[in-house]
Design an enzyme around this catalytic site. Structure first.
Site, PDB file in Angstrom:
ATOM      1  N   ASP A 168      -1.968   0.437   5.436  1.00 36.57           N
ATOM      2  CA  ASP A 168      -0.794  -0.394   5.166  1.00 36.57           C
ATOM      3  C   ASP A 168      -1.261  -1.639   4.422  1.00 36.57           C
ATOM      4  OD1 ASP A 168       1.721  -1.654   5.437  1.00 36.57           O
ATOM      5  OD2 ASP A 168       1.983  -0.839   7.452  1.00 36.57           O
TER       6      ASP A 168
ATOM      7  N   ASP B 272       3.803  -2.589   1.717  1.00 33.48           N
ATOM      8  CA  ASP B 272       4.826  -3.364   2.397  1.00 33.48           C
ATOM      9  C   ASP B 272       5.670  -4.123   1.368  1.00 33.48           C
ATOM     10  OD1 ASP B 272       5.593  -4.355   5.179  1.00 33.48           O
ATOM     11  OD2 ASP B 272       5.257  -6.273   4.176  1.00 33.48           O
TER      12      ASP B 272
ATOM     13  N   GLU C 273       7.409   0.575   0.471  1.00 35.00           N
ATOM     14  CA  GLU C 273       8.549   0.236   1.335  1.00 35.00           C
ATOM     15  C   GLU C 273       9.495  -0.638   0.518  1.00 35.00           C
ATOM     16  OE1 GLU C 273       9.715  -2.096   5.431  1.00 35.00           O
ATOM     17  OE2 GLU C 273       8.416  -2.979   3.946  1.00 35.00           O
TER      18      GLU C 273
ATOM     19  N   HIS D 157       8.399   1.067  12.870  1.00 38.66           N
ATOM     20  CA  HIS D 157       8.092  -0.035  13.794  1.00 38.66           C
ATOM     21  C   HIS D 157       9.065  -1.205  13.688  1.00 38.66           C
ATOM     22  CE1 HIS D 157       6.530  -1.126   9.939  1.00 38.66           C
ATOM     23  NE2 HIS D 157       6.373  -2.367  10.352  1.00 38.66           N
ATOM     24  N   ASP D 158      10.077  -1.087  12.837  1.00 37.28           N
ATOM     25  CA  ASP D 158      11.044  -2.180  12.676  1.00 37.28           C
ATOM     26  C   ASP D 158      12.412  -1.844  13.256  1.00 37.28           C
ATOM     27  OD1 ASP D 158       9.264  -3.815  11.232  1.00 37.28           O
ATOM     28  OD2 ASP D 158       9.833  -2.909   9.316  1.00 37.28           O
TER      29      ASP D 158
HETATM   30  O1  ISL Z   1      12.619  -5.540  10.346  1.00 36.91           O
HETATM   31  C1  ISL Z   1      13.429  -6.038   9.604  1.00 36.91           C
HETATM   32  C2  ISL Z   1      14.433  -6.952  10.114  1.00 36.91           C
HETATM   33  O2  ISL Z   1      14.775  -6.544  11.402  1.00 36.91           O
HETATM   34  C3  ISL Z   1      13.414  -5.701   8.188  1.00 36.91           C
HETATM   35  O3  ISL Z   1      14.248  -6.483   7.446  1.00 36.91           O
HETATM   36  C4  ISL Z   1      11.986  -5.843   7.670  1.00 36.91           C
HETATM   37  O4  ISL Z   1      11.654  -7.179   7.608  1.00 36.91           O
HETATM   38  C5  ISL Z   1      11.847  -5.258   6.300  1.00 36.91           C
HETATM   39  O5  ISL Z   1      12.111  -3.886   6.410  1.00 36.91           O
HETATM   40  C6  ISL Z   1      10.442  -5.467   5.764  1.00 36.91           C
HETATM   41  O6  ISL Z   1       9.502  -4.945   6.660  1.00 36.91           O
HETATM   42  C7  ISL Z   1       8.137  -5.065   6.431  1.00 36.91           C
HETATM   43  O7  ISL Z   1       7.717  -6.366   6.090  1.00 36.91           O
HETATM   44  C8  ISL Z   1       7.836  -7.363   7.082  1.00 36.91           C
HETATM   45  C9  ISL Z   1       7.290  -6.928   8.438  1.00 36.91           C
HETATM   46  O8  ISL Z   1       7.711  -7.830   9.429  1.00 36.91           O
HETATM   47  C10 ISL Z   1       7.764  -5.536   8.810  1.00 36.91           C
HETATM   48  O9  ISL Z   1       7.163  -5.141  10.018  1.00 36.91           O
HETATM   49  C11 ISL Z   1       7.392  -4.628   7.677  1.00 36.91           C
HETATM   50  O10 ISL Z   1       7.695  -3.282   7.943  1.00 36.91           O
HETATM   51  C12 ISL Z   1       7.044  -8.533   6.553  1.00 36.91           C
HETATM   52  O11 ISL Z   1       5.748  -8.136   6.209  1.00 36.91           O
END
Ligand code: ISL
Length: 535
Positions: A104, A206, A266, A326-327
């Site tokens: 990642d 990411d 992503e 994981h989100d």
């Molecule tokens: O999880 C979210 C809000 O509840 C999403 O908006 C998330 O922030 C978005 O999908 C981006 O996610 C990625 O980048 C973020 C990180 O916190 C997330 O875990 C990651 O998957 C910042 O790096």
């Protein structure tokens, strides 16, 4: 690339990628946190399950404001997860079992503890200052525009020492990098090189479409309804900028120098159209579309999501399919029914028979549910900020449930997040012993995919004219066909298949005794039943 296209098995296209949230998978040193050696110790489980690659959520050093998504050194392993030698051993052991490692890479922003940012904020003339996005206050002392952080509040943070604002799309401890600076681009390409040289074969990028923001820092139009100020804006200027394409091309060129090396992006706030625009020849191999993951469990909705995704990608670009990460609240919590896993079996059949690379999230295969965290247990800062409207993302990040021993067999110590209270019944050991468990369903379906190229490579056509709760699609590949029927409702659904769809060979059913029902002209699917037929 021409070569790999002709291959019968291309791992990232035909395989299944399994996401591990490292601190919650397996602890090898009794500190309550999962680690790399823990993952290595569980590789036989993953090989036996039948997955082809592991995507590791970040394992780089991080102060953990955003649990690894705030990186303080891109070319090292956080000591809490192990060492570079442990990482090399994980790759070697995984490869020996035919499993690739996907890393990642969080390259939109660093941690505010990264050496680059410490330098950047030391003085205006520091060479690293321009590695980040800074702006002088306007004549009233305000930031240059209305951009908001998705995690709450303004995206501009005042730095008292420099008397400038710096920009952060996420937490203020995650300053965004200045990708227009050639030194930043070069440093980031070196990060890819560093890990590819160690044998990493895939990268998950990411929020890659946030790398560039409008050079003139123009304010976004405020014209939409929504919960938070971030949602009120049309995000014309703070992501999806045209310069991104050049960077994606550079990344792809670099990756093409390594055999079958893959990048999946992503897409932040992506639509299928924008997402697909970043994929394909010379660009990313694939990108995530979260429409299914964000949809409620409904045959109509799912059909619309799949149509939209297929339409946007066309025949030349390869989809990704995601029900969990994981989100997001886990699928078993979103649409499972009590402790019953019937619906989760149908979801498994869907994920593993759609066109596109399936991404599984650790614990999905045993139907792990989200843990409930009390206000004082919340670790995810957005959960603390928005409680009780949004409780954060801790729920889906709980320890893997291996067995019925203390802490579900993940660690002898107290784990970083609590284990779900259902772990004594819901765990890998218990489900391995039950022939019709969700885990064994995943195992069967993963084996079925491998044995039937039509389920992997076939074109996908959604079928119309079926009862409203039934999602049905045909897969076609080199003259063979398969038909997938999913009853997403709880009541039985009677199906009269048109003559052309009368495929009589039962490949798989989530319910016993289906064979007998196939002799007549129509067939009745039980509630939550999934069925796969072939010619
Ligand atoms: O999880 C979210 C809000 O509840 C999403 O908006 C998330 O922030 C978005 O999908 C981006 O996610 C990625 O980048 C973020 C990180 O916190 C997330 O875990 C990651 O998957 C910042 O790096």
């Amino acid at each position: 690339m021409a070569d790999s296209k002709a291959k019968d098995f291309l791992w990232w296209r035909d395989g299944v990628i399994y996401q591990i949230y490292p601190r919650s998978f397996m602890d090898s040193n009794a500190d309550g946190l999962g680690d790399l050696n823990g993952i290595t110790a569980r590789l036989d489980y993953l090989a036996d399950l039948g997955i082809d690659a592991i995507w590791l959520s970040p394992v780089n050093p991080s102060p953990d404001v955003d649990f690894g998504y705030d990186v303080s050194d891109y070319c090292a392993i956080d000591p809490k997860f192990g060492t570079l030698a442990d990482f090399d051993r994980l790759i070697a052991e995984a490869n020996r079992r035919g499993i690739r490692i996907v890393m990642d890479l969080v390259l939109n922003h660093t941690s505010d503890q990264h050496a680059w940012f410490r330098q950047a904020r030391a003085s205006l003339d520091n060479p690293y200052h321009d590695w980040y996005l800074w702006s002088n206050p306007d004549e009233h002392g305000r930031p240059p525009n209305n951009w908001q952080s998705v995690f709450g509040g303004r995206a501009w943070q005042w730095d008292e020492n420099l008397r400038q604002y710096y920009y952060h799309m996420f937490y203020k401890e995650q300053p965004d990098l200045n990708w227009r600076n050639p030194a930043v681009r070069a440093a980031m390409l070196d990060v890819f090189r560093f890990w590819a040289e160690r044998g990493v074969q895939g990268f998950r990028l990411d929020v890659f479409n946030v790398y560039f923001k409008d050079a003139l820092l123009r304010s976004n139009p405020v014209n939409r309804p929504g919960l938070r100020p971030f949602d009120w804006q049309t995000h014309r200027y703070d992501f999806d900028q045209p310069e991104l394409i050049g960077v994606l091309e550079d990344i792809r060129k670099l990756l093409d120098a390594y055999p079958d090396c893959y990048a999946v992006g992503e897409t932040f706030c992506g639509t299928p159209e924008r997402t697909s625009g970043y994929c394909g020849e010379g660009l990313l191999h694939a990108a995530f579309n979260f429409n299914l993951l964000e949809s409620r469990w409904s045959a109509r909705r799912y059909a619309a999501c799949l149509r939209g995704w297929e339409h946007a990608l066309g025949a030349g670009r390869w989809p990704t399919q995601v029900l969990n990460n994981h989100d997001t609240m886990r699928s078993a919590t979103r649409f499972g029914q009590g402790e019953d896993d019937e619906r989760m079996k149908a979801a498994a059949a869907l994920l593993l028979t759609l066109r596109g690379t399936p991404f599984m999230y650790y614990g999905e295969e045993i139907g792990m549910r989200d843990i409930r965290v009390s206000r004082s247990q919340i670790l995810d800062p957005i959960g603390r900020r928005y409680w009780p409207f949004f409780k954060g993302r801790d729920g889906c990040r709980a320890p893997m449930q291996w067995d019925a021993s203390a802490a579900a067999g993940i660690s002898p110590a107290q784990t970083w997040l609590p284990v779900h209270p259902d772990y004594r019944e819901r765990n890998v050991a218990a489900q391995s012993a039950q022939p019709d468990s969700l885990l064994n369903t995943y195992r069967q379906l993963l084996a079925l995919r491998r044995a039937n190229p039509v389920l992997v490579r076939g074109d996908l056509d959604l079928l119309d004219g079926l009862p409203r709760d039934v999602l049905a699609y045909r897969r076609t590949f080199k003259g063979s066909q398969a038909l997938v029927l999913l009853n997403m409702g709880t009541a039985p659904a009677k199906i009269d298949l048109p003559a052309a769809e009368k495929l009589r060979r039962l490949l798989w059913s989530s319910h016993p005794h289906t064979g007998e029902a196939l002799n007549g002209d129509g067939l009745t699917l039980a509630g939550n039943q999934a069925l796969i037929l072939a010619d």
